[in-house]
Motif scaffolding. Structure first.
Motif, PDB file in Angstrom:
ATOM      1  N   LEU A   1       0.864  -1.166   0.000  1.00 59.34           N
ATOM      2  CA  LEU A   1       0.000   0.000   0.000  1.00 59.34           C
ATOM      3  C   LEU A   1       0.907   1.224   0.000  1.00 59.34           C
ATOM      4  CD1 LEU A   1      -3.113   0.485   0.295  1.00 59.34           C
ATOM      5  CD2 LEU A   1      -2.646   0.941   2.694  1.00 59.34           C
ATOM      6  N   LEU A   2       0.877   1.969  -1.090  1.00 55.41           N
ATOM      7  CA  LEU A   2       1.821   3.074  -1.213  1.00 55.41           C
ATOM      8  C   LEU A   2       1.199   4.395  -0.759  1.00 55.41           C
ATOM      9  CD1 LEU A   2       2.935   1.983  -4.743  1.00 55.41           C
ATOM     10  CD2 LEU A   2       4.411   1.967  -2.735  1.00 55.41           C
ATOM     11  N   HIS A   3       2.023   5.243  -0.200  1.00 55.14           N
ATOM     12  CA  HIS A   3       1.620   6.612   0.171  1.00 55.14           C
ATOM     13  C   HIS A   3       0.462   6.672   1.158  1.00 55.14           C
ATOM     14  CE1 HIS A   3       4.373   8.187  -2.735  1.00 55.14           C
ATOM     15  NE2 HIS A   3       3.820   7.452  -3.685  1.00 55.14           N
TER      16      HIS A   3
ATOM     17  N   GLY B   1      -8.379   4.804  -1.998  1.00 49.59           N
ATOM     18  CA  GLY B   1      -7.743   3.699  -1.279  1.00 49.59           C
ATOM     19  C   GLY B   1      -8.387   3.356   0.054  1.00 49.59           C
ATOM     20  N   LYS B   2      -9.659   3.724   0.238  1.00 48.40           N
ATOM     21  CA  LYS B   2     -10.325   3.441   1.512  1.00 48.40           C
ATOM     22  C   LYS B   2     -10.418   1.936   1.753  1.00 48.40           C
ATOM     23  CE  LYS B   2     -14.085   5.632   0.249  1.00 48.40           C
ATOM     24  NZ  LYS B   2     -13.602   6.055  -1.092  1.00 48.40           N
ATOM     25  N   THR B   3     -10.913   1.224   0.740  1.00 47.42           N
ATOM     26  CA  THR B   3     -11.070  -0.223   0.879  1.00 47.42           C
ATOM     27  C   THR B   3      -9.707  -0.890   1.034  1.00 47.42           C
ATOM     28  OG1 THR B   3     -13.076  -0.139  -0.442  1.00 47.42           O
ATOM     29  CG2 THR B   3     -12.017  -2.283  -0.238  1.00 47.42           C
ATOM     30  N   ALA B   4      -8.763  -0.461   0.206  1.00 41.82           N
ATOM     31  CA  ALA B   4      -7.426  -1.058   0.263  1.00 41.82           C
ATOM     32  C   ALA B   4      -6.787  -0.824   1.625  1.00 41.82           C
ATOM     33  CB  ALA B   4      -6.546  -0.477  -0.850  1.00 41.82           C
TER      34      ALA B   4
ATOM     35  N   ASP C   1      -7.366  13.012  -2.166  1.00 41.64           N
ATOM     36  CA  ASP C   1      -7.163  12.510  -3.525  1.00 41.64           C
ATOM     37  C   ASP C   1      -5.660  12.314  -3.759  1.00 41.64           C
ATOM     38  OD1 ASP C   1      -9.828  12.812  -3.813  1.00 41.64           O
ATOM     39  OD2 ASP C   1      -9.739  14.396  -5.327  1.00 41.64           O
ATOM     40  N   TYR C   2      -5.332  11.333  -4.588  1.00 43.42           N
ATOM     41  CA  TYR C   2      -3.918  11.108  -4.897  1.00 43.42           C
ATOM     42  C   TYR C   2      -3.400  12.185  -5.841  1.00 43.42           C
ATOM     43  CZ  TYR C   2      -4.198   6.409  -2.901  1.00 43.42           C
ATOM     44  OH  TYR C   2      -4.348   5.352  -2.059  1.00 43.42           O
ATOM     45  N   THR C   3      -2.120  12.521  -5.657  1.00 45.60           N
ATOM     46  CA  THR C   3      -1.486  13.458  -6.579  1.00 45.60           C
ATOM     47  C   THR C   3      -0.923  12.670  -7.766  1.00 45.60           C
ATOM     48  OG1 THR C   3       0.658  13.184  -5.534  1.00 45.60           O
ATOM     49  CG2 THR C   3      -0.769  14.921  -4.648  1.00 45.60           C
TER      50      THR C   3
ATOM     51  N   ALA D   1      -7.229   6.385  -7.848  1.00 43.32           N
ATOM     52  CA  ALA D   1      -6.364   5.268  -8.239  1.00 43.32           C
ATOM     53  C   ALA D   1      -7.132   4.210  -9.025  1.00 43.32           C
ATOM     54  CB  ALA D   1      -5.726   4.637  -7.001  1.00 43.32           C
ATOM     55  N   ARG D   2      -8.413   4.085  -8.747  1.00 37.63           N
ATOM     56  CA  ARG D   2      -9.192   3.065  -9.466  1.00 37.63           C
ATOM     57  C   ARG D   2      -9.312   3.427 -10.940  1.00 37.63           C
ATOM     58  NH1 ARG D   2     -14.770   1.529  -7.046  1.00 37.63           N
ATOM     59  NH2 ARG D   2     -13.504   1.941  -5.218  1.00 37.63           N
ATOM     60  N   TYR D   3      -9.543   4.707 -11.183  1.00 37.50           N
ATOM     61  CA  TYR D   3      -9.620   5.204 -12.550  1.00 37.50           C
ATOM     62  C   TYR D   3      -8.282   4.994 -13.251  1.00 37.50           C
ATOM     63  CZ  TYR D   3     -10.257   8.806 -16.217  1.00 37.50           C
ATOM     64  OH  TYR D   3     -10.335   9.493 -17.380  1.00 37.50           O
TER      65      TYR D   3
HETATM   66  P1  ADP Z   1     -11.849   3.335  -2.589  1.00 35.97           P
HETATM   67  O1  ADP Z   1     -12.302   2.202  -1.703  1.00 35.97           O
HETATM   68  O2  ADP Z   1     -11.427   4.543  -1.828  1.00 35.97           O
HETATM   69  O3  ADP Z   1     -12.817   3.673  -3.673  1.00 35.97           O
HETATM   70  P2  ADP Z   1      -9.903   1.394  -3.400  1.00 35.97           P
HETATM   71  O4  ADP Z   1      -9.296   1.025  -2.105  1.00 35.97           O
HETATM   72  O5  ADP Z   1     -10.869   0.448  -3.988  1.00 35.97           O
HETATM   73  O6  ADP Z   1     -10.525   2.854  -3.332  1.00 35.97           O
HETATM   74  O7  ADP Z   1      -8.713   1.658  -4.437  1.00 35.97           O
HETATM   75  C1  ADP Z   1      -8.938   1.668  -5.830  1.00 35.97           C
HETATM   76  C2  ADP Z   1      -7.893   0.837  -6.537  1.00 35.97           C
HETATM   77  O8  ADP Z   1      -6.623   1.420  -6.384  1.00 35.97           O
HETATM   78  C3  ADP Z   1      -7.773  -0.563  -5.990  1.00 35.97           C
HETATM   79  O9  ADP Z   1      -7.479  -1.435  -7.053  1.00 35.97           O
HETATM   80  C4  ADP Z   1      -6.619  -0.468  -5.036  1.00 35.97           C
HETATM   81  O10 ADP Z   1      -5.975  -1.707  -4.930  1.00 35.97           O
HETATM   82  C5  ADP Z   1      -5.739   0.571  -5.684  1.00 35.97           C
HETATM   83  N1  ADP Z   1      -5.069   1.388  -4.675  1.00 35.97           N
HETATM   84  C6  ADP Z   1      -5.632   2.410  -4.002  1.00 35.97           C
HETATM   85  N2  ADP Z   1      -4.759   2.966  -3.164  1.00 35.97           N
HETATM   86  C7  ADP Z   1      -3.600   2.280  -3.314  1.00 35.97           C
HETATM   87  C8  ADP Z   1      -2.320   2.411  -2.721  1.00 35.97           C
HETATM   88  N3  ADP Z   1      -2.092   3.358  -1.798  1.00 35.97           N
HETATM   89  N4  ADP Z   1      -1.353   1.563  -3.105  1.00 35.97           N
HETATM   90  C9  ADP Z   1      -1.610   0.613  -4.023  1.00 35.97           C
HETATM   91  N5  ADP Z   1      -2.794   0.442  -4.620  1.00 35.97           N
HETATM   92  C10 ADP Z   1      -3.793   1.273  -4.273  1.00 35.97           C
END
Ligand code: ADP
Ligand code: MG
Length: 390
Positions: A22-24, A59-62, A204-206, A245-247
């Motif tokens: 999990l980055l950043h 990245g909430k779920t992640a 939001d990610y940069t 990040a999903r997009y």
């Molecule tokens: P959210 O639940 O906030 O909508 P997700 O956790 O589903 O977002 O993240 C969207 C996608 O981006 C997933 O495929 C997740 O694995 C990936 N992702 C999000 N944040 C990170 C992170 N910090 N490092 C690696 N992968 C990430």
């Protein structure tokens, strides 16, 4: 001729794939750890609730799943019975009953799927935890679905269950995940205040952060050298507008698909451009899927209206008529005026529709609604597909 693919393992780009790194998000992970470390240092002594907020793809779920893996590993080392259960409230149709059933099934896979009320299930769950001397971290992901469908009572009952048994060990810890903290307003004051005590907000990610996340995924999912650095940068740049990040990952996958379909051995900038025009951020499936039934019906009406007219804006009255027809078609009682305005507000916050005050020419000032970015026909198709899924 042998079929060649730029992918080495496409499943690493799947929505449901949990990344091992999990980055950043180290700071947020540390915070979550601080709030909930008692689950491995003093289990049974406390019962906390943490709220994780942030827009789509932050990245909430992640984050929650990553934390779940970490904390259960730590608990195992310390011989503590700790379970982490991650439930998606939307997939449970916003029903507390189905949410609790999913949690219970972790412990008793054969537990009957009917014959109990949600309240009985809550007590059964606590009883199971007591009998097995287990502590549970329960994550309620996409909590808005539960609030939408069942209001504030379920969460109140779940957060209160410990207080109802003051002398028993505390067994239940909650992680609640919400896209917009505004949904908290729908909760009763006491539930809201317990949730507001520990908030972790994900920004939001940069663009550089997205680039790192993408690069990691490129290594896992693509053949060596198939995605040049400039293409990764290009995708990060396109996705940075959304900070999502999903997009970004969806664009990466689609760009790879274009390379494959045109027989290229490399994901070129042109593949990225093609991917970018094929996914409008505003009508991505996962965004649409997160809407309630009536919000979908309303947006479908907007799409239908603009498919038939050449004017750029519609009045609320026009859209309401269209919505009444769509509701009838789907056998639904239409929602009232006030609710429709809430949808307009939400949809314009997401950038899907645009609301503005009328200028001269119309009698008095009224609000006009436009569809600035998304072709109405595409929007209509996505919504009809999503309504069929429901
Ligand atoms: P959210 O639940 O906030 O909508 P997700 O956790 O589903 O977002 O993240 C969207 C996608 O981006 C997933 O495929 C997740 O694995 C990936 N992702 C999000 N944040 C990170 C992170 N910090 N490092 C690696 N992968 C990430
Ligand atoms: Mg999520």
């Amino acid at each position: 001729m042998r079929y060649y693919s730029v992918f080495s393992d496409e499943t690493k780009l799947d929505i449901n794939y949990t990344p091992s790194r999990l980055l950043h998000r180290q700071e947020q992970l540390n915070l979550l750890n601080q709030y909930l470390q008692y689950t491995t240092t003093a289990p049974g002594k406390m019962s906390q609730r943490v709220l994780v907020t942030g827009s789509i793809g932050t990245g909430k779920t992640a984050l929650a799943q990553h934390f779940g893996k970490m904390i259960t590993r730590k608990a195992q080392d310390r011989k503590i019975n700790l379970e982490y259960v991650h439930v998606n409230c939307r997939q449970c149709k916003g029903s507390l009953f189905l949410i609790l059933l999913q949690a219970i099934h972790r412990f008793i896979p054969t537990f009957p799927k009917r014959g109990y009320s949600a309240e009985e299930l809550l007590h059964t769950l606590m009883q199971i935890l007591d009998e097995r001397d287990v502590h549970l971290i329960l994550t309620l992901d996409e909590l808005e679905a539960l609030i939408h469908r069942e209001g504030s009572d379920p969460l109140y009952n779940v957060t209160r269950i410990q207080e109802d048994r003051p002398s028993a060990p505390k067994r239940l810890t909650l992680i609640c995940i919400l896209r917009q903290p505004e949904h908290l307003e729908k909760l009763d004051p006491s539930t809201r205040s317990t949730l507001q005590r520990n908030i972790i907000h994900l920004e939001d990610y940069t663009e550089p952060q997205l680039k790192d996340i993408l690069s990691d995924r490129v290594r896992l999912a693509f053949m060596k050298g198939a995605v040049p650095e400039q293409s990764v940068e290009h995708i990060a740049q396109v996705a940075a507008g959304e900070g999502d990040a999903r997009y970004a990952i969806e664009l990466l996958w689609r760009a790879g698909k274009y390379a494959d379909s045109t027989g290229l051995r490399e994901v070129t900038p042109e593949c990225v451009r093609k991917a970018a025009v094929s996914v409008y951020p505003a009508i991505r499936k996962d965004v649409v899927r997160s809407f309630g039934l009536h919000e979908k019906l309303f947006l479908l009406s907007v799409a239908r209206h603009f498919q038939r007219t050449t004017s750029a804006y519609a009045s609320m009255g026009e859209l309401e008529n269209e919505y009444a027809v769509a509701s009838e078609e789907y056998g639904e009682e239409p929602r009232g005026h006030t609710q429709l305005w809430k949808y307009v507000k939400e949809l314009s916050a997401l950038g899907i529709v645009e609301a503005r005050l009328s200028g001269a020419g119309r009698r008095g000032k009224t609000t006009l609604i436009g569809l600035p970015r998304v072709p109405a026909s595409d929007l209509g198709e996505v919504l009809e597909a999503s309504l069929r899924e429901d």
